[in-house]
Design a protein around this motif. Structure first.
Motif, PDB file in Angstrom:
ATOM      1  N   ASN A  78       6.072  13.263  -5.321  1.00 55.25           N
ATOM      2  CA  ASN A  78       5.862  13.315  -3.875  1.00 55.25           C
ATOM      3  C   ASN A  78       7.170  13.275  -3.098  1.00 55.25           C
ATOM      4  O   ASN A  78       7.202  13.517  -1.908  1.00 55.25           O
ATOM      5  CB  ASN A  78       5.011  12.132  -3.399  1.00 55.25           C
ATOM      6  N   LYS A  79       8.262  12.918  -3.805  1.00 58.99           N
ATOM      7  CA  LYS A  79       9.534  12.783  -3.097  1.00 58.99           C
ATOM      8  C   LYS A  79      10.351  14.053  -3.254  1.00 58.99           C
ATOM      9  O   LYS A  79      10.429  14.615  -4.340  1.00 58.99           O
ATOM     10  CB  LYS A  79      10.326  11.592  -3.636  1.00 58.99           C
ATOM     11  N   LYS A  80      10.973  14.469  -2.157  1.00 62.25           N
ATOM     12  CA  LYS A  80      11.798  15.662  -2.239  1.00 62.25           C
ATOM     13  C   LYS A  80      13.249  15.287  -2.017  1.00 62.25           C
ATOM     14  O   LYS A  80      13.570  14.527  -1.107  1.00 62.25           O
ATOM     15  CB  LYS A  80      11.365  16.662  -1.167  1.00 62.25           C
ATOM     16  N   ASN A  90       0.868  -1.179   0.000  1.00 56.11           N
ATOM     17  CA  ASN A  90       0.000   0.000   0.000  1.00 56.11           C
ATOM     18  C   ASN A  90       0.895   1.215   0.000  1.00 56.11           C
ATOM     19  O   ASN A  90       1.927   1.218   0.659  1.00 56.11           O
ATOM     20  CB  ASN A  90      -0.841   0.042   1.279  1.00 56.11           C
ATOM     21  N   CYS A  91       0.489   2.268  -0.718  1.00 58.25           N
ATOM     22  CA  CYS A  91       1.335   3.457  -0.691  1.00 58.25           C
ATOM     23  C   CYS A  91       0.507   4.696  -0.991  1.00 58.25           C
ATOM     24  O   CYS A  91      -0.375   4.673  -1.846  1.00 58.25           O
ATOM     25  CB  CYS A  91       2.476   3.328  -1.694  1.00 58.25           C
ATOM     26  N   ILE A  92       0.812   5.763  -0.244  1.00 56.65           N
ATOM     27  CA  ILE A  92       0.078   7.011  -0.480  1.00 56.65           C
ATOM     28  C   ILE A  92       0.737   7.845  -1.570  1.00 56.65           C
ATOM     29  O   ILE A  92       0.208   8.844  -2.006  1.00 56.65           O
ATOM     30  CB  ILE A  92      -0.057   7.852   0.818  1.00 56.65           C
ATOM     31  N   PHE A  93       1.917   7.450  -1.987  1.00 54.75           N
ATOM     32  CA  PHE A  93       2.629   8.191  -3.032  1.00 54.75           C
ATOM     33  C   PHE A  93       2.304   7.624  -4.413  1.00 54.75           C
ATOM     34  O   PHE A  93       1.768   6.531  -4.532  1.00 54.75           O
ATOM     35  CB  PHE A  93       4.137   8.130  -2.798  1.00 54.75           C
ATOM     36  N   ASP A  94       2.688   8.373  -5.417  1.00 53.41           N
ATOM     37  CA  ASP A  94       2.346   7.961  -6.768  1.00 53.41           C
ATOM     38  C   ASP A  94       3.537   8.109  -7.724  1.00 53.41           C
ATOM     39  O   ASP A  94       3.460   8.798  -8.735  1.00 53.41           O
ATOM     40  CB  ASP A  94       1.155   8.794  -7.259  1.00 53.41           C
ATOM     41  N   CYS A  95       4.638   7.458  -7.390  1.00 57.47           N
ATOM     42  CA  CYS A  95       5.821   7.543  -8.250  1.00 57.47           C
ATOM     43  C   CYS A  95       5.533   6.797  -9.553  1.00 57.47           C
ATOM     44  O   CYS A  95       5.110   5.640  -9.527  1.00 57.47           O
ATOM     45  CB  CYS A  95       7.024   6.938  -7.548  1.00 57.47           C
ATOM     46  N   LYS A  96       5.800   7.479 -10.658  1.00 64.60           N
ATOM     47  CA  LYS A  96       5.309   6.952 -11.940  1.00 64.60           C
ATOM     48  C   LYS A  96       5.926   5.623 -12.370  1.00 64.60           C
ATOM     49  O   LYS A  96       5.319   4.837 -13.065  1.00 64.60           O
ATOM     50  CB  LYS A  96       5.521   8.005 -13.030  1.00 64.60           C
ATOM     51  N   TYR A  97       7.197   5.389 -11.976  1.00 61.36           N
ATOM     52  CA  TYR A  97       7.892   4.177 -12.422  1.00 61.36           C
ATOM     53  C   TYR A  97       7.549   2.968 -11.558  1.00 61.36           C
ATOM     54  O   TYR A  97       7.970   1.861 -11.812  1.00 61.36           O
ATOM     55  CB  TYR A  97       9.408   4.398 -12.370  1.00 61.36           C
ATOM     56  N   CYS A  98       6.780   3.191 -10.470  1.00 61.60           N
ATOM     57  CA  CYS A  98       6.677   2.147  -9.440  1.00 61.60           C
ATOM     58  C   CYS A  98       5.388   1.350  -9.552  1.00 61.60           C
ATOM     59  O   CYS A  98       4.294   1.901  -9.656  1.00 61.60           O
ATOM     60  CB  CYS A  98       6.787   2.775  -8.060  1.00 61.60           C
ATOM     61  N   ILE A  99       5.523   0.044  -9.463  1.00 62.43           N
ATOM     62  CA  ILE A  99       4.372  -0.849  -9.559  1.00 62.43           C
ATOM     63  C   ILE A  99       3.387  -0.624  -8.408  1.00 62.43           C
ATOM     64  O   ILE A  99       2.190  -0.826  -8.534  1.00 62.43           O
ATOM     65  CB  ILE A  99       4.858  -2.330  -9.599  1.00 62.43           C
ATOM     66  N   ASN A 100       3.897  -0.162  -7.260  1.00 60.49           N
ATOM     67  CA  ASN A 100       3.042  -0.010  -6.077  1.00 60.49           C
ATOM     68  C   ASN A 100       2.358   1.350  -5.974  1.00 60.49           C
ATOM     69  O   ASN A 100       1.719   1.644  -4.981  1.00 60.49           O
ATOM     70  CB  ASN A 100       3.876  -0.224  -4.812  1.00 60.49           C
ATOM     71  N   ARG A 101       2.543   2.195  -6.969  1.00 60.85           N
ATOM     72  CA  ARG A 101       2.019   3.560  -6.837  1.00 60.85           C
ATOM     73  C   ARG A 101       0.506   3.554  -6.601  1.00 60.85           C
ATOM     74  O   ARG A 101      -0.219   2.660  -7.042  1.00 60.85           O
ATOM     75  CB  ARG A 101       2.358   4.380  -8.076  1.00 60.85           C
ATOM     76  N   ARG A 102       0.074   4.595  -5.909  1.00 63.47           N
ATOM     77  CA  ARG A 102      -1.304   4.691  -5.456  1.00 63.47           C
ATOM     78  C   ARG A 102      -2.315   4.442  -6.574  1.00 63.47           C
ATOM     79  O   ARG A 102      -3.311   3.739  -6.418  1.00 63.47           O
ATOM     80  CB  ARG A 102      -1.526   6.080  -4.857  1.00 63.47           C
ATOM     81  N   SER A 157       9.177  -0.764   2.556  1.00 57.38           N
ATOM     82  CA  SER A 157       7.721  -0.662   2.625  1.00 57.38           C
ATOM     83  C   SER A 157       7.191   0.484   1.791  1.00 57.38           C
ATOM     84  O   SER A 157       7.870   1.491   1.577  1.00 57.38           O
ATOM     85  CB  SER A 157       7.287  -0.459   4.082  1.00 57.38           C
ATOM     86  N   GLY A 158       5.968   0.305   1.330  1.00 59.03           N
ATOM     87  CA  GLY A 158       5.238   1.432   0.781  1.00 59.03           C
ATOM     88  C   GLY A 158       4.871   2.330   1.955  1.00 59.03           C
ATOM     89  O   GLY A 158       4.979   1.915   3.116  1.00 59.03           O
ATOM     90  N   ILE A 159       4.451   3.544   1.658  1.00 58.07           N
ATOM     91  CA  ILE A 159       4.168   4.474   2.754  1.00 58.07           C
ATOM     92  C   ILE A 159       2.680   4.443   3.086  1.00 58.07           C
ATOM     93  O   ILE A 159       1.845   4.715   2.218  1.00 58.07           O
ATOM     94  CB  ILE A 159       4.617   5.894   2.370  1.00 58.07           C
ATOM     95  N   ILE A 160       2.388   4.063   4.320  1.00 57.27           N
ATOM     96  CA  ILE A 160       0.976   4.078   4.727  1.00 57.27           C
ATOM     97  C   ILE A 160       0.771   5.174   5.762  1.00 57.27           C
ATOM     98  O   ILE A 160       1.596   5.364   6.643  1.00 57.27           O
ATOM     99  CB  ILE A 160       0.493   2.734   5.298  1.00 57.27           C
TER     100      ILE A 160
HETATM  101  S1  SF4 Z   1       6.414   2.379  -2.869  1.00 59.97           S
HETATM  102 FE1  SF4 Z   1       8.046   3.934  -2.854  1.00 59.97          FE
HETATM  103  S2  SF4 Z   1       8.595   4.205  -5.009  1.00 59.97           S
HETATM  104 FE2  SF4 Z   1       6.608   3.153  -4.960  1.00 59.97          FE
HETATM  105  S3  SF4 Z   1       5.088   4.762  -5.079  1.00 59.97           S
HETATM  106 FE3  SF4 Z   1       5.434   4.378  -2.911  1.00 59.97          FE
HETATM  107  S4  SF4 Z   1       7.032   5.825  -2.341  1.00 59.97           S
HETATM  108 FE4  SF4 Z   1       7.017   5.748  -4.557  1.00 59.97          FE
END
Ligand code: SF4
Lengths: 254, 403
Positions: free
Chosen positions: B179-181, B62-74, B108-111
C-alpha cells in the motif's frame, strides 16, 4: 621548604583566595582541607592563612584565560574528589603560566585530572536532567529526591528553573543533605537540617500518573531484545532508589 | 476502555520505531511548560537497553494498510484502541512535569485516509502547543500520501518531522508494504527538506529502515542511506532489526532479531556522516559487513598498506581512519601536539584507548610494543578475540554524541 596542610572554610571564594595567597607567598601546600573536616596527624604542620576573600579573583583569572577554563575550575570545585583543592592549586598555578592554552597540556597531571573530573561532574549533571523524578505533593508543588555523587544541585536547578519555570518545585539532594527551593522566580539552596517540610510526610505513593508511567515503561521494551546489562550500564543501580519505574526491578535482574 | 489499557496497547504498538532522539532543537520555554535541550536527554532505559526520551505512542493502532512486517496491519486480529486528543495532551503534560519524558513522539496507524489521520495528529499537537502551552520536544510522523498543505501545517508545530522509508529498495517495498509508494515517501521528504528552518521542524527529519525482513545486502542499505542523506539532508537514518511479529510466506523465518547486523550498520552510518567514508570505501571488497569486527577496523585491516600512521604527524582525516580513534580523540591529538610531543603514555592520559589503535600507529616512529608490527592474521585474531571476549553489548545509539 615546609609542606603545609592548608585550611580553608569550604567556600569557593575562600578556596580561590587561599590559592591566590599561596601562589603569591610561594607556599607549597601538601594538602588543602576544609576546616573541621580533617584530622591532623602529629607530623603535619597546619596553616590557616589570615586573608581577606577576594571575590574579584575569579574575574581576573577569566581575563587571563577563558570562560572555558573558569568552567573547568568551577566544575572541579563541585566534585566530590578528595584531592580537588590541591588539583585546583596546581591547575591555577599552571593557568598563570599557560593562560587559555592550559587545557591542551594534557600531559600535565593536574590538567589531565581537572579535565577528567570536570567532565565527570558535567556528565552526572546531564544524567540527572533525565533521571530526576518529581512527585506531585498535595496538588501544589513538585518534589524530587536525588542522590548524586557530586554537588550538582545548583547546576541542575538552573536547568529546571528554565524547564519548569511556572511550577513550584523542591529538589532534595539526599547525599549532601541540601535542598533547592524554587518559587517560580529564583531557586534557593539551603541546608536540609534548617528546614522541616511537613507536607512531604504525606506524599501519595503510586498516584495515577506514576502508575501510568510504569505501564508505559514496561510496554515500550521489546522482549526479543531484552538486555538488562545494557540497561544497567546506562542507568546505574546506585541511582535506582529514586527512579520510580525501577522499583521492584532488583529481583528481575538477578 | 481505561486509559491504562489504551496506553499499554498504543505504546506497545509504537515500540518498533527505533527513533528515540530528542536532540537538535533549542526551543525556549515561552512562559509555558518545558523547553528543548540541543543535545537531547535520556530519561530512562527500558529493559531492552534502549533509551527512553519521548512518550512514544500511536494515536491509534487501527490501520487501513496491510504492511506484512507490521503488528498493526489490517489483517491482524489484535486489540485496537484510539486516544482522544485530550488524553494525549494530559499524559504528555503530566509525564513531562514529573520529568519522566523530554516530550512526545506521535505516530499513528492510518484511519479513513492519510489526510484524515494527519488532521487528527495536527489537532492534537496544536492543542498541546496552544492550549497547554507545551514547549517541550515533539517528534511527529508525516503520513505518506497526505496533502502537502497538512505537512506544512504540522512542520510548524513540531521539532522533528519524519517518515519511514522502511525498506531500502523499491522491490522490497512492493513485496512487504504494497500500500506504500516510494514516490509518496520521497515527496514528503522533499517537502520537509525544502521547508526546514528555525520555525519548521528545527531538528530536521529522520527515517527508519527495517533490517533483515528482505534480502537486501548491507551495501544496498548503506547506498540508500547515503543517497537519502545527500538528497534530503536527513539528520539520522535509524536501523531497526526485524522482529518477527507476523507469519507470512514473504517474511523470513527467524527467531531472534539481527542485532549485531543492526549494530554494524549504525557504526557504518557513523562513518558515512562524520568520518568521511563513502559507500565505495566501505564495500570495495564485499557487499556485507564482517559480523566479527566493526566496519572501520575491518576496513583498516583490508588496507594495511596505509598504516601505521605517526600520531605526531598524521592529518586529521588520517587520524579519524585509525581504528579506535574517534573524532574527539583526533581533535585532542591535533590540539595537544602543538604544545608537546605525544608519547604512548600521553595517549593513555588523554583517555585514548590503545586496544585497537596500537596496531595501526606509531609515536615518534616507535610502535607500542617496541617490536616490529605483527602480521595481518595475528592482528586479525587478536582484534576478534578482544571484540568478542567482553561480550559486545548492543550499542545504544548515544544521544550524547551529537545527533
Ligand atoms: S501502521 Fe504503518 S506500517 Fe503498520 S500497517 Fe499501517 S501503514 Fe503499514
Amino acid at each position: 621548604m615546609t609542606n603545609y596542610v592548608i585550611i580553608y572554610d569550604g567556600t569557593f571564594v575562600n578556596l580561590l583566595s587561599t590559592i591566590k595567597y599561596l601562589i603569591e607567598e610561594k607556599i607549597r601546600p601538601a594538602k588543602i582541607v576544609v576546616e573541621g573536616k580533617y584530622n591532623v596527624s602529629l607530623f603535619e604542620e597546619i596553616l590557616k592563612p589570615n586573608i581577606f576573600n577576594d571575590p574579584n579573583y575569579i574575574a581576573k583569572l577569566e581575563n587571563l584565560s577563558s570562560k572555558k577554563v573558569i568552567k573547568i575550575i568551577t566544575f572541579v570545585f563541585l566534585s566530590n574528589d578528595k584531592n580537588k583543592e590541591l588539583i585546583l592549586y596546581y591547575f591555577i598555578l599552571n593557568t598563570l603560566k599557560y593562560k587559555k592554552n592550559i587545557i591542551y597540556y594534557r600531559n600535565l597531571l593536574c590538567v589531565n585530572q581537572a579535565l577528567k573530573i570536570s567532565k565527570h561532574v558535567a556528565n552526572e549533571n546531564h544524567k540527572f536532567k533525565g533521571f530526576t523524578r518529581f512527585q506531585m505533593v498535595n496538588n501544589k508543588f513538585l518534589f524530587a529526591k536525588i542522590k548524586p555523587d557530586n554537588y550538582i544541585l545548583e547546576l541542575l536547578s538552573q536547568h529546571f528553573s528554565k524547564r519548569l519555570k511556572n511550577e513550584l518545585w523542591i529538589i532534595k539532594d539526599e547525599k549532601h543533605n541540601i535542598l533547592s527551593i524554587y518559587d517560580k522566580k529564583n531557586f534557593y539552596i539551603v541546608n536540609a537540617k534548617d528546614l522541616q517540610l511537613l507536607e512531604l510526610k504525606n506524599i501519595e505513593k503510586n498516584e495515577k500518573w506514576e502508575k501510568l508511567w510504569k505501564t508505559f515503561f514496561n510496554s515500550i521494551a521489546i522482549k526479543e531484545r531484552e538486555n538488562r546489562r545494557c540497561q544497567m550500564s546506562f542507568m546505574p543501580k546506585k541511582y535506582w532508589s529514586n527512579i520510580i519505574e525501577m522499583e521492584g526491578n532488583d529481583e528481575k535482574n538477578n | 476502555m481505561f486509559l491504562e489499557e489504551k496506553l499499554k496497547i498504543l505504546a506497545d504498538s509504537a515500540k518498533y520505531d527505533a527513533s528515540c532522539s530528542s536532540s537538535g532543537s533549542n526551543r525556549r520555554n515561552n512562559n509555558g511548560l518545558g523547553n528543548a535541550a540541543v543535545n537531547g536527554i535520556c530519561h530512562s532505559f527500558a529493559a531492552d537497553g534502549r533509551c527512553i526520551s519521548l512518550l512514544k505512542i500511536l494515536m491509534t493502532n487501527n490501520c487501513i494498510f496491510d504492511c506484512k512486517y507490521c503488528i498493526n496491519r489490517r489483517s491482524n486480529n489484535i486489540k485496537r484502541a484510539m486516544f482522544t486528543t485530550e488524553e494525549i495532551c494530559e499524559i504528555t503534560i503530566n509525564f513531562y512535569k514529573r520529568n519522566y519524558i523530554e516530550g512526545l513522539f506521535l505516530s499513528s496507524g492510518i484511519i479513513k485516509s492519510p489526510d484524515y489521520t494527519m488532521e487528527l495528529i495536527i489537532k492534537t499537537i496544536y492543542l498541546l502547543r496552544n492550549k497547554y502551552h507545551f514547549n517541550g520536544y515533539i517528534h511527529a510522523k508525516a503520513i505518506p500520501g497526505a496533502n502537502e498543505i497538512l505537512i506544512k501545517k504540522l512542520g510548524k508545530l513540531v521539532d522533528r518531522l519524519s517518515t519511514n522509508i522502511e525498506l531500502p529498495t523499491e522491490a522490497g517495498l512492493r513485496l512487504l508494504a504494497p500500500n506504500k509508494k516510494s514516490q509518496d515517501i520521497n515527496k514528503i521528504m522533499h517537502t520537509i527538506k525544502n521547508n526546514t528552518n528555525k520555525s519548521f521542524a528545527p531538528a530536521g527529519q529522520s527515517t527508519q529502515m527495517i533490517i533483515g525482513a528482505t534480502k537486501e545486502s548491507d551495501k544496498d542499505i548503506m547506498s540508500k542511506s547515503s543517497d537519502m542523506y545527500k538528497r534530503f539532508y536527513l539528520k539520522r537514518v535509524f536501523y531497526s532489526a526485524y522482529v518477527p511479529v507476523n507469519k507470512d510466506k514473504d517474511l523470513p523465518i527467524i527467531t531472534t532479531p539481527p542485532l549485531i547486523r543492526e549494530n554494524r550498520l549504525y557504526q557504518a552510518d557513523w562513518l558515512l556522516r562524520f568520518y568521511k567514508f563513502t559507500v565505495n570505501d566501505l564495500f570495495d571488497k564485499e557487499n556485507n559487513f564482517n559480523i566479527l569486527l566493526d566496519p572501520k577496523t575491518d576496513w583498516a585491516l583490508k588496507h594495511l598498506e596505509q598504516f601505521p600512521k605517526e600520531i605526531n604527524k598524521a592529518t586529521f582525516d588520517e587520524l579519524i581512519r585509525i581504528p579506535g580513534i574517534g573524532l574527539t580523540s583526533a581533535k585532542k591529538i591535533i590540539t595537544s601536539r602543538k604544545y608537546f610531543n605525544i608519547e604512548f603514555p600521553d595517549l593513555k592520559k588523554m583517555g585514548i584507548s590503545l586496544k585497537k589503535s596500537k596496531y595501526f600507529i606509531t609515536c615518534n616512529n616507535k610502535y607500542y610494543t617496541n617490536s616490529e608490527i605483527p602480521n595481518k592474521s595475528i592482528i586479525y585474531q587478536n582484534l576478534i578475540t578482544q571484540e568478542n571476549s567482553f561480550k559486545k553489548e548492543f550499542v545504544q545509539l548515544s544521544l550524547f554524541e551529537n545527533d
